[in-house]
Design a protein around this motif. Structure first.
Motif, PDB file in Angstrom:
ATOM      1  N   TYR A 137      18.861 -21.730  -6.549  1.00  0.00           N
ATOM      2  CA  TYR A 137      19.811 -22.427  -5.691  1.00  0.00           C
ATOM      3  C   TYR A 137      20.445 -23.579  -6.458  1.00  0.00           C
ATOM      4  O   TYR A 137      19.746 -24.382  -7.085  1.00  0.00           O
ATOM      5  N   GLY A 138      21.774 -23.656  -6.410  1.00  0.00           N
ATOM      6  CA  GLY A 138      22.464 -24.711  -7.127  1.00  0.00           C
ATOM      7  C   GLY A 138      23.953 -24.456  -7.186  1.00  0.00           C
ATOM      8  O   GLY A 138      24.534 -23.821  -6.297  1.00  0.00           O
ATOM      9  N   SER A 139      24.580 -24.927  -8.277  1.00  0.00           N
ATOM     10  CA  SER A 139      26.015 -24.791  -8.465  1.00  0.00           C
ATOM     11  C   SER A 139      26.293 -23.968  -9.713  1.00  0.00           C
ATOM     12  O   SER A 139      25.378 -23.625 -10.463  1.00  0.00           O
ATOM     13  N   LYS A 140      27.558 -23.680  -9.949  1.00  0.00           N
ATOM     14  CA  LYS A 140      27.920 -22.878 -11.116  1.00  0.00           C
ATOM     15  C   LYS A 140      27.476 -23.559 -12.403  1.00  0.00           C
ATOM     16  O   LYS A 140      27.068 -22.896 -13.366  1.00  0.00           O
ATOM     17  N   SER A 141      27.501 -24.885 -12.414  1.00  0.00           N
ATOM     18  CA  SER A 141      27.120 -25.613 -13.626  1.00  0.00           C
ATOM     19  C   SER A 141      25.639 -25.462 -13.953  1.00  0.00           C
ATOM     20  O   SER A 141      25.215 -25.736 -15.077  1.00  0.00           O
ATOM     21  N   ASP A 142      24.831 -25.028 -12.975  1.00  0.00           N
ATOM     22  CA  ASP A 142      23.397 -24.829 -13.206  1.00  0.00           C
ATOM     23  C   ASP A 142      23.072 -23.477 -13.823  1.00  0.00           C
ATOM     24  O   ASP A 142      21.941 -23.244 -14.250  1.00  0.00           O
ATOM     25  N   SER A 143      24.046 -22.580 -13.878  1.00  0.00           N
ATOM     26  CA  SER A 143      23.732 -21.192 -14.195  1.00  0.00           C
ATOM     27  C   SER A 143      23.159 -21.033 -15.603  1.00  0.00           C
ATOM     28  O   SER A 143      22.210 -20.270 -15.798  1.00  0.00           O
ATOM     29  N   ASN A 144      23.714 -21.716 -16.584  1.00  0.00           N
ATOM     30  CA  ASN A 144      23.204 -21.568 -17.948  1.00  0.00           C
ATOM     31  C   ASN A 144      21.747 -21.972 -18.041  1.00  0.00           C
ATOM     32  O   ASN A 144      20.923 -21.268 -18.647  1.00  0.00           O
ATOM     33  N   THR A 145      21.414 -23.104 -17.431  1.00  0.00           N
ATOM     34  CA  THR A 145      20.030 -23.584 -17.470  1.00  0.00           C
ATOM     35  C   THR A 145      19.090 -22.584 -16.813  1.00  0.00           C
ATOM     36  O   THR A 145      18.061 -22.199 -17.380  1.00  0.00           O
ATOM     37  N   TYR A 146      19.434 -22.148 -15.622  1.00  0.00           N
ATOM     38  CA  TYR A 146      18.557 -21.231 -14.889  1.00  0.00           C
ATOM     39  C   TYR A 146      18.433 -19.893 -15.613  1.00  0.00           C
ATOM     40  O   TYR A 146      17.348 -19.323 -15.688  1.00  0.00           O
ATOM     41  N   CYS A 147      19.539 -19.384 -16.125  1.00  0.00           N
ATOM     42  CA  CYS A 147      19.499 -18.076 -16.761  1.00  0.00           C
ATOM     43  C   CYS A 147      18.698 -18.114 -18.055  1.00  0.00           C
ATOM     44  O   CYS A 147      17.905 -17.210 -18.330  1.00  0.00           O
ATOM     45  N   LEU A 148      18.872 -19.164 -18.849  1.00  0.00           N
ATOM     46  CA  LEU A 148      18.126 -19.266 -20.097  1.00  0.00           C
ATOM     47  C   LEU A 148      16.635 -19.426 -19.832  1.00  0.00           C
ATOM     48  O   LEU A 148      15.796 -18.818 -20.501  1.00  0.00           O
ATOM     49  N   LYS A 149      16.269 -20.237 -18.840  1.00  0.00           N
ATOM     50  CA  LYS A 149      14.856 -20.454 -18.541  1.00  0.00           C
ATOM     51  C   LYS A 149      14.198 -19.182 -18.024  1.00  0.00           C
ATOM     52  O   LYS A 149      13.056 -18.881 -18.363  1.00  0.00           O
ATOM     53  N   SER A 150      14.914 -18.430 -17.206  1.00  0.00           N
ATOM     54  CA  SER A 150      14.319 -17.222 -16.629  1.00  0.00           C
ATOM     55  C   SER A 150      14.072 -16.146 -17.674  1.00  0.00           C
ATOM     56  O   SER A 150      13.262 -15.249 -17.481  1.00  0.00           O
ATOM     57  N   MET A 151      14.753 -16.255 -18.834  1.00  0.00           N
ATOM     58  CA  MET A 151      14.569 -15.268 -19.892  1.00  0.00           C
ATOM     59  C   MET A 151      13.846 -15.845 -21.109  1.00  0.00           C
ATOM     60  O   MET A 151      13.732 -15.186 -22.129  1.00  0.00           O
ATOM     61  N   SER A 152      13.332 -17.059 -20.966  1.00  0.00           N
ATOM     62  CA  SER A 152      12.777 -17.755 -22.126  1.00  0.00           C
ATOM     63  C   SER A 152      11.519 -17.090 -22.682  1.00  0.00           C
ATOM     64  O   SER A 152      11.204 -17.236 -23.854  1.00  0.00           O
ATOM     65  N   ASN A 153      10.774 -16.342 -21.838  1.00  0.00           N
ATOM     66  CA  ASN A 153       9.567 -15.674 -22.333  1.00  0.00           C
ATOM     67  C   ASN A 153       9.809 -14.187 -22.593  1.00  0.00           C
ATOM     68  O   ASN A 153       8.881 -13.405 -22.638  1.00  0.00           O
ATOM     69  N   GLY A 154      11.072 -13.825 -22.740  1.00  0.00           N
ATOM     70  CA  GLY A 154      11.404 -12.448 -23.067  1.00  0.00           C
ATOM     71  C   GLY A 154      11.625 -11.557 -21.861  1.00  0.00           C
ATOM     72  O   GLY A 154      11.999 -10.404 -22.002  1.00  0.00           O
ATOM     73  N   ASN A 155      11.408 -12.081 -20.667  1.00  0.00           N
ATOM     74  CA  ASN A 155      11.602 -11.279 -19.463  1.00  0.00           C
ATOM     75  C   ASN A 155      13.072 -11.247 -19.066  1.00  0.00           C
ATOM     76  O   ASN A 155      13.833 -12.175 -19.340  1.00  0.00           O
ATOM     77  N   GLN A 156      13.430 -10.191 -18.402  1.00  0.00           N
ATOM     78  CA  GLN A 156      14.781 -10.069 -17.882  1.00  0.00           C
ATOM     79  C   GLN A 156      14.721  -9.985 -16.361  1.00  0.00           C
ATOM     80  O   GLN A 156      14.080  -9.085 -15.807  1.00  0.00           O
ATOM     81  N   PHE A 157      15.385 -10.922 -15.722  1.00  0.00           N
ATOM     82  CA  PHE A 157      15.458 -10.951 -14.272  1.00  0.00           C
ATOM     83  C   PHE A 157      16.873 -10.601 -13.829  1.00  0.00           C
ATOM     84  O   PHE A 157      17.834 -10.839 -14.562  1.00  0.00           O
ATOM     85  N   ALA A 158      17.001 -10.039 -12.656  1.00  0.00           N
ATOM     86  CA  ALA A 158      18.306  -9.846 -12.034  1.00  0.00           C
ATOM     87  C   ALA A 158      18.624 -11.146 -11.304  1.00  0.00           C
ATOM     88  O   ALA A 158      18.277 -11.323 -10.129  1.00  0.00           O
ATOM     89  N   THR A 159      19.260 -12.073 -11.994  1.00  0.00           N
ATOM     90  CA  THR A 159      19.397 -13.447 -11.517  1.00  0.00           C
ATOM     91  C   THR A 159      20.745 -13.691 -10.852  1.00  0.00           C
ATOM     92  O   THR A 159      21.791 -13.265 -11.362  1.00  0.00           O
ATOM     93  N   VAL A 160      20.711 -14.408  -9.728  1.00  0.00           N
ATOM     94  CA  VAL A 160      21.919 -14.912  -9.080  1.00  0.00           C
ATOM     95  C   VAL A 160      21.722 -16.385  -8.776  1.00  0.00           C
ATOM     96  O   VAL A 160      20.611 -16.841  -8.506  1.00  0.00           O
ATOM     97  N   ILE A 161      22.819 -17.129  -8.819  1.00  0.00           N
ATOM     98  CA  ILE A 161      22.830 -18.517  -8.369  1.00  0.00           C
ATOM     99  C   ILE A 161      23.504 -18.526  -7.006  1.00  0.00           C
ATOM    100  O   ILE A 161      24.614 -18.003  -6.855  1.00  0.00           O
TER     101      ILE A 161
END
Length: 292
Positions: A229-253
């Protein structure tokens, strides 16, 4: 293999239970589909549906018509139908059979919503009816929410074991009707129910630091439909963190209200056309636009 007649007879006689129902072929989502979730309003299927390349939609089973589901499926999408399995919600018309003993404490952030006793036969009857509704409307899968009452002050003494049993009970019944099922949050029981679900839905695992709980599910080639949950400006942070351990999530903000607005990890932004809840989709007025 059970015929329809034989299965009806077994159910009537009490021989077949939710734990013994045969499993039909069910949809197994791919790992990272583009998806959209709308719960606070109703998708306006009378308008042009965007994002047009979303392959999975998670929509409220009560508020979404069979015609909307069919239209999405005709366009090549799958539809997950949401309902709350662990709490009551104001305005639901199928709770009349519950008694005071079926209700626990209220949810602090959701006035009027209470935990319900997932060990109760009366509660199971309600949830079975909701799964039947999903089947009747043509849903491909169900998304039962609020199975994590055990980690909250629920007022009913609910435990992880109770949640595991109830997830498996819903899973067996949904599977018997040819629908997939997911687990919403409740990461503590994920490994115990992994074989009973086809996907997970997660809220804010990057904020809570719990994304690694999904490693085993992803290794089994089962997707995580991930919401931050957040704004468009948060997307890079959230997307990078969700994949930081090599996992791939189907992510939406998303907005916290889970309305028609959505941002994806590729930076694309859309607003699906929606209407207020309980509006007949066949008569809705276009209220949205595609922003990308």
């Amino acid at each position: 293999m059970f015929t329809k007649f034989a299965l009806t007879g077994l159910l009537a006689s009490g021989v077949a239970t939710a734990a013994t129902l045969p499993k039909a072929d069910v949809w197994q989502p791919e790992l990272t589909p583009k998806w959209q979730i709308i719960l606070s309003s109703t998708l306006n299927s009378a308008s042009r549906i965007v994002p047009s390349d979303a392959k999975v939609w998670d929509l409220d089973v009560f508020e979404t018509s069979a015609s909307t589901i069919s239209k999405l499926q005709d366009a090549g999408s799958k539809v997950i139908c949401y309902y709350s399995a662990g709490t009551s919600e104001e305005g639901r018309n199928d709770l009349g059979g519950l008694t005071s003993s079926d209700y626990g404490k209220g949810l602090p952030d959701w006035p009027g919503e209470k935990y319900i006793n997932i060990k109760s036969d009366r509660v199971w009857s309600v949830m079975k009816g909701r799964i039947d509704m999903a089947k009747e409307k043509g849903c491909d899968a169900v998304d039962p929410d609020n199975m994590d009452g055990y980690s909250n002050d629920n007022g009913l003494g609910l435990t992880q074991a109770d949640a595991i049993a109830f997830v498996k009970k819903q899973s067996s019944y949904a599977h018997s009707l040819g629908m997939s099922i997911g687990l919403k949050n409740a990461e503590e029981i994920l490994d115990q129910v992994q074989d009973s679900i086809e996907f997970a839905v997660n809220e804010e695992c990057t904020k809570t630091g719990r994304c690694a709980w999904y490693n085993n599910l992803l290794a089994a080639q089962k997707p995580v439909f991930h919401i931050e949950y957040g704004s468009k400006s948060d997307s890079n942070t959230y997307c990078l963190k969700s994949m930081s351990n090599g996992n791939q999530f189907a992510t939406v903000i998303k907005h916290l209200s889970l309305d028609g607005w959505v941002v994806y990890c590729d930076g694309s932004e859309y607003t699906s056309s929606v209407a207020d809840k309980s509006v007949d989709n066949g008569n809705e007025i276009d209220s949205g636009n595609e922003d990308a």
